[in-house]
Design an enzyme around this catalytic site. Structure first.
Site: not given
Ligand code: NAD
Ligand code: ZN
Length: 244
Positions: A107, A110, A125, A136, A196, A238
């Protein structure tokens, strides 16, 4: 829990990793939600930005210009600019290279999985490196992080072009959703890392895989709504859990 997870991975012929914002926290990119989340600290942006863009692209791009100065955008862009893959990204890439993991559905926007060497990555995403025509689906390289003026119409179909990353309320592009579904349909084991699973439809994929008989492994520092459905749960980060 690590040895149970390892056994599930060894016993599976097709393993898919699904990652969310938690995957990149240890690379210095904060999550959106949660105690330290960007939105928790700066406030949540508009929930229907895709509709706003469709309605009035000029107004959208001019507010995008202004948004350069909004604190949460500045913080996220700075974090993205400086981020490097962490040990977790590297471990996943190594697992792919040795045939233990077949693909990554992320998702995140980055690009850190690719930077770490993962080859088969589906960015559900969208990608920070691309522009996309919503009419298209044609994708072209994104030349700058800041988009200062409305992008020119699509060269293929004269359609409407925006950055590839999806906005709130924007449907996931069909090709990407199909690719993600096809991976989760093949999965005998899904490793769900740092998400999450609350964002739809990406968050539904592990449940669909489970319904098709796949095993589920969760790696997350906190409990999630998926935890109870998992066959192995590693309560850790992670960057520490994946190498082990
Ligand atoms: P999300 O639904 O992806 O949830 C974040 C989860 O990560 C939570 O369950 C939390 O408990 C867990 N977490 C936090 N630190 C952790 C670690 N060090 N190791 C393992 N787990 C950990 O998050 P969101 O922030 O609500 O994001 C919503 C959307 O926005 C998602 O699609 C997300 O991928 C995107 N987003 C992307 C980036 C990026 O590209 N790095 C950053 C922020 C949000
Ligand atoms: Zn087009």
């Amino acid at each position: 829990a690590v040895s149970v997870a390892a056994e599930l991975i060894r016993a599976s012929k097709y393993v898919v990793a699904m990652t969310g914002a938690g995957m990149s926290v240890e690379s210095g990119i904060p999550t959106f939600r949660g105690a330290d989340g960007i939105w928790s600290r700066h406030g949540q942006p508009s929930a229907n930005s895709y509709a706003e863009w469709l309605d009035d692209p000029d107004a959208f791009w001019s507010s995008e210009r202004r948004r350069r100065l909004e604190p949460w955008v500045v913080e996220l862009r700075e974090a993205l600019r400086h981020a490097k893959p962490n040990e977790g990204h590297v471990a996943l890439a190594e697992m792919e290279a040795t045939g233990r993991v077949n693909s990554v559905i992320t998702q995140n926007i980055d690009g850190l999985h690719q930077d770490a060497g993962s080859m088969n990555v589906i960015e559900i995403h969208g990608s920070r490196d691309k522009m996309r025509c919503v009419d298209c689906g044609d994708r072209t390289p994104r030349k700058t992080l800041f988009i200062d003026s409305p992008p020119p119409p699509c060269e293929e179909c004269s359609g409407r072009v925006k950055f590839d990353s999806v906005l709130f309320g924007e449907p996931i592009p069909k090709d990407i959703l199909q690719a993600a579904r096809s991976e989760s349909d093949k999965a005998e084991c899904v490793i769900v890392i740092g998400t999450s699973t609350s964002v739809k439809p990406a968050g539904g994929l592990p449940r669909i895989a489970k319904a098709n008989g796949s095993k589920l492994i969760e790696i997350n520092s906190s409990e999630t709504p998926l935890t109870r459905s998992c066959d192995a749960v590693i309560r850790g980060t992670a960057a520490s859990a994946l190498p082990s």
